[in-house]
Scaffold this motif. Structure first.
Motif, PDB file in Angstrom:
ATOM      1  N   LEU A  21      16.590  14.587  19.285  1.00  0.00           N
ATOM      2  CA  LEU A  21      17.863  14.871  19.940  1.00  0.00           C
ATOM      3  C   LEU A  21      17.980  14.142  21.271  1.00  0.00           C
ATOM      4  O   LEU A  21      16.976  13.856  21.922  1.00  0.00           O
ATOM      5  CB  LEU A  21      18.026  16.382  20.119  1.00  0.00           C
ATOM      6  CG  LEU A  21      18.187  17.149  18.800  1.00  0.00           C
ATOM      7  CD1 LEU A  21      18.228  18.649  19.041  1.00  0.00           C
ATOM      8  CD2 LEU A  21      19.430  16.690  18.054  1.00  0.00           C
ATOM      9  N   PRO A  22      19.206  13.811  21.686  1.00  0.00           N
ATOM     10  CA  PRO A  22      19.421  13.006  22.890  1.00  0.00           C
ATOM     11  C   PRO A  22      19.154  13.782  24.171  1.00  0.00           C
ATOM     12  O   PRO A  22      18.984  14.996  24.169  1.00  0.00           O
ATOM     13  CB  PRO A  22      20.908  12.639  22.787  1.00  0.00           C
ATOM     14  CG  PRO A  22      21.518  13.757  22.017  1.00  0.00           C
ATOM     15  CD  PRO A  22      20.460  14.178  21.026  1.00  0.00           C
ATOM     16  N   GLY A  23      19.150  13.026  25.279  1.00  0.00           N
ATOM     17  CA  GLY A  23      19.076  13.603  26.607  1.00  0.00           C
ATOM     18  C   GLY A  23      17.816  13.292  27.379  1.00  0.00           C
ATOM     19  O   GLY A  23      17.759  13.515  28.580  1.00  0.00           O
ATOM     20  N   THR A  28      19.001   8.190  24.944  1.00  0.00           N
ATOM     21  CA  THR A  28      20.446   8.360  24.887  1.00  0.00           C
ATOM     22  C   THR A  28      20.833   9.555  25.757  1.00  0.00           C
ATOM     23  O   THR A  28      20.257  10.633  25.607  1.00  0.00           O
ATOM     24  CB  THR A  28      20.889   8.614  23.430  1.00  0.00           C
ATOM     25  OG1 THR A  28      20.432   7.532  22.621  1.00  0.00           O
ATOM     26  CG2 THR A  28      22.395   8.749  23.327  1.00  0.00           C
ATOM     27  N   PRO A  29      21.792   9.378  26.667  1.00  0.00           N
ATOM     28  CA  PRO A  29      22.144  10.483  27.560  1.00  0.00           C
ATOM     29  C   PRO A  29      22.984  11.559  26.865  1.00  0.00           C
ATOM     30  O   PRO A  29      23.522  11.347  25.783  1.00  0.00           O
ATOM     31  CB  PRO A  29      22.965   9.799  28.655  1.00  0.00           C
ATOM     32  CG  PRO A  29      23.603   8.645  27.962  1.00  0.00           C
ATOM     33  CD  PRO A  29      22.575   8.178  26.955  1.00  0.00           C
ATOM     34  N   LEU A  30      23.085  12.698  27.532  1.00  0.00           N
ATOM     35  CA  LEU A  30      24.025  13.744  27.156  1.00  0.00           C
ATOM     36  C   LEU A  30      25.320  13.506  27.922  1.00  0.00           C
ATOM     37  O   LEU A  30      25.310  12.875  28.989  1.00  0.00           O
ATOM     38  CB  LEU A  30      23.465  15.123  27.514  1.00  0.00           C
ATOM     39  CG  LEU A  30      22.206  15.547  26.777  1.00  0.00           C
ATOM     40  CD1 LEU A  30      21.644  16.836  27.385  1.00  0.00           C
ATOM     41  CD2 LEU A  30      22.491  15.733  25.301  1.00  0.00           C
ATOM     42  N   THR A  31      26.426  14.007  27.400  1.00  0.00           N
ATOM     43  CA  THR A  31      27.728  13.850  28.038  1.00  0.00           C
ATOM     44  C   THR A  31      28.326  15.222  28.305  1.00  0.00           C
ATOM     45  O   THR A  31      28.510  16.006  27.375  1.00  0.00           O
ATOM     46  CB  THR A  31      28.689  13.041  27.145  1.00  0.00           C
ATOM     47  OG1 THR A  31      28.059  11.825  26.766  1.00  0.00           O
ATOM     48  CG2 THR A  31      29.992  12.755  27.861  1.00  0.00           C
ATOM     49  N   GLU A  70      27.488  16.483  22.742  1.00  0.00           N
ATOM     50  CA  GLU A  70      26.468  16.370  21.697  1.00  0.00           C
ATOM     51  C   GLU A  70      26.035  17.733  21.168  1.00  0.00           C
ATOM     52  O   GLU A  70      25.147  17.824  20.327  1.00  0.00           O
ATOM     53  CB  GLU A  70      25.244  15.634  22.241  1.00  0.00           C
ATOM     54  CG  GLU A  70      25.513  14.203  22.656  1.00  0.00           C
ATOM     55  CD  GLU A  70      26.232  14.059  23.995  1.00  0.00           C
ATOM     56  OE1 GLU A  70      26.824  12.998  24.221  1.00  0.00           O
ATOM     57  OE2 GLU A  70      26.236  15.003  24.813  1.00  0.00           O
ATOM     58  N   GLY A  71      26.646  18.827  21.631  1.00  0.00           N
ATOM     59  CA  GLY A  71      26.281  20.171  21.213  1.00  0.00           C
ATOM     60  C   GLY A  71      26.467  20.393  19.722  1.00  0.00           C
ATOM     61  O   GLY A  71      26.819  19.484  18.969  1.00  0.00           O
ATOM     62  N   TYR A 145      20.710  13.066  32.045  1.00  0.00           N
ATOM     63  CA  TYR A 145      19.467  13.218  31.296  1.00  0.00           C
ATOM     64  C   TYR A 145      18.784  14.534  31.665  1.00  0.00           C
ATOM     65  O   TYR A 145      19.009  15.071  32.746  1.00  0.00           O
ATOM     66  CB  TYR A 145      18.503  12.063  31.596  1.00  0.00           C
ATOM     67  CG  TYR A 145      19.059  10.724  31.186  1.00  0.00           C
ATOM     68  CD1 TYR A 145      18.880  10.268  29.889  1.00  0.00           C
ATOM     69  CD2 TYR A 145      19.767   9.939  32.076  1.00  0.00           C
ATOM     70  CE1 TYR A 145      19.409   9.033  29.499  1.00  0.00           C
ATOM     71  CE2 TYR A 145      20.297   8.719  31.694  1.00  0.00           C
ATOM     72  CZ  TYR A 145      20.112   8.280  30.406  1.00  0.00           C
ATOM     73  OH  TYR A 145      20.629   7.083  30.005  1.00  0.00           O
ATOM     74  N   VAL A 146      17.936  15.009  30.783  1.00  0.00           N
ATOM     75  CA  VAL A 146      17.189  16.258  30.991  1.00  0.00           C
ATOM     76  C   VAL A 146      15.740  15.976  30.664  1.00  0.00           C
ATOM     77  O   VAL A 146      15.439  15.359  29.627  1.00  0.00           O
ATOM     78  CB  VAL A 146      17.717  17.357  30.046  1.00  0.00           C
ATOM     79  CG1 VAL A 146      16.936  18.638  30.227  1.00  0.00           C
ATOM     80  CG2 VAL A 146      19.192  17.588  30.255  1.00  0.00           C
TER      81      VAL A 146
END
Length: 149
Positions: A21-23, A28-31, A70-71, A145-146
């Motif tokens: 998963l992204p982030g 790939t970043p989260l939006t 992206e949820g 990002y996380v």
């Protein structure tokens, strides 16, 4: 964003990112989204679909966050991790949630991760996300990002 002092929450993020998963930083970043319809759809597609009763003192956590594009409403398979205590997510989930073994390896870059965790950790994690958005002026449509554990 780095999730501090909330080990179950940060651990869940790490497992979710390991599953594809992204982030994650350098990925790939989260939006962020502030659209309440999208946020509620993300929740309704994930943890709100898990039937009760919930284990005492536990809450369902989802990643990517409901406040992101992206949820869960973005589509893709749902996943959780482990089989038995002390695994991070030992609780039974509905059949539509795929259980991934630990150590977590790539599964799919789309979808959502769900894990039951202590309610106080889940609520603190959500508060940290809100604080992060405010402190760093992350607005609707901004990427971020996380870092999980």
């Amino acid at each position: 964003m780095r999730t501090r002092n909330v080990t179950p929450h940060a651990g869940h993020i790490g497992y979710a990112q390991s599953s594809g998963l992204p982030g994650a930083p350098n990925g790939t970043p989260l939006t962020r989204t502030t659209n309440n319809t999208i946020v509620q759809n993300n929740r309704n597609t994930t943890c709100n679909r898990v039937p009760g009763p919930r284990p005492a003192g536990r809450q369902c956590d989802e990643y990517p966050f409901a406040s992101t594009l992206e949820g869960g409403g973005a589509g893709g398979p749902a996943r959780t991790y482990g089989q038995n205590p002390p695994d991070p997510c030992p609780e039974t989930m509905p059949d539509w949630v795929v259980r991934r073994p630990i150590p977590v390896q790539f599964f799919n870059s789309k979808g959502v991760s769900m894990c039951m965790m202590p309610g106080h950790d889940n609520m603190r994690g959500g508060g940290i996300v809100s604080w992060f958005y405010t402190k760093n002026r992350v607005h609707d449509g901004d990427t971020f990002y996380v870092k999980g554990l």
